[in-house]
Scaffold this active site. Sequence first.
Site, PDB file in Angstrom:
ATOM      1  N   SER A  78      48.118  37.368  75.919  1.00 13.87           N
ATOM      2  CA  SER A  78      46.745  37.414  75.401  1.00 13.87           C
ATOM      3  C   SER A  78      46.669  38.236  74.122  1.00 13.87           C
ATOM      4  O   SER A  78      47.554  39.020  73.805  1.00 13.87           O
ATOM      5  CB  SER A  78      45.731  37.915  76.441  1.00 13.87           C
ATOM      6  OG  SER A  78      45.406  39.263  76.278  1.00 13.87           O
TER       7      SER A  78
ATOM      8  N   TYR B 281      43.964  46.673  81.387  1.00 14.12           N
ATOM      9  CA  TYR B 281      44.352  45.336  80.924  1.00 14.12           C
ATOM     10  C   TYR B 281      45.108  45.431  79.597  1.00 14.12           C
ATOM     11  O   TYR B 281      46.214  44.911  79.458  1.00 14.12           O
ATOM     12  CB  TYR B 281      43.101  44.467  80.775  1.00 14.12           C
ATOM     13  CG  TYR B 281      43.374  43.031  80.402  1.00 14.12           C
ATOM     14  CD1 TYR B 281      43.697  42.109  81.379  1.00 14.12           C
ATOM     15  CD2 TYR B 281      43.288  42.606  79.084  1.00 14.12           C
ATOM     16  CE1 TYR B 281      43.935  40.778  81.056  1.00 14.12           C
ATOM     17  CE2 TYR B 281      43.516  41.284  78.741  1.00 14.12           C
ATOM     18  CZ  TYR B 281      43.845  40.379  79.737  1.00 14.12           C
ATOM     19  OH  TYR B 281      44.086  39.061  79.404  1.00 14.12           O
TER      20      TYR B 281
END
Length: 172
Positions: free
Chosen positions: A136, A149
């Site tokens: 990501s 994250y």
Amino acid sequence: MDVKDKVIVVTGGASGIGAAMARRFKSAGAKAIVVADLQVDLLEVVASDVGGLAVQCNVAEERDVQRLVSRGEQELGPIDVFCSNAGIARLGEEDAPNDEWQLNWDVHVMAHVYAVRAVAPKMAERGSGYLIHTASAAGLLSHIQSATYSVSKHAAVAFAEWVSIKYRDKGV
């Protein structure tokens, strides 16, 4: 990368990016696709859509990743492409509980480590193979709303870079 006649594994393949990858690989002529995920119902739908093998797998557990690879190789042959794509969206700041930090670390970093341990040496022996690590944009930038994250995705990118350096001269 030409995927014709390749055996491909996609973790996190029951939905989202993973399901899209599996379907794209099928349309590009992949020989066989192993779709791995924890979500059994969705997993079986995607595997059926691509004529692939459905394997329930918790990528945060090394023994599950080893079992996934072993089953794929036994039923379909050597793995040519391993897409380490599984991920979770569990947001947390520095004060997030330790188990949230650990879960992000296990799914976003250690799952890649387990995949590399399971397939990269075999790929290097054959002189060919692909390791695809989904990380990501949070792995390159920062997800301002989540330390757990973002930090784990940064680590995933760093590990992928290290793997590339180690294996690139070995055809992987």
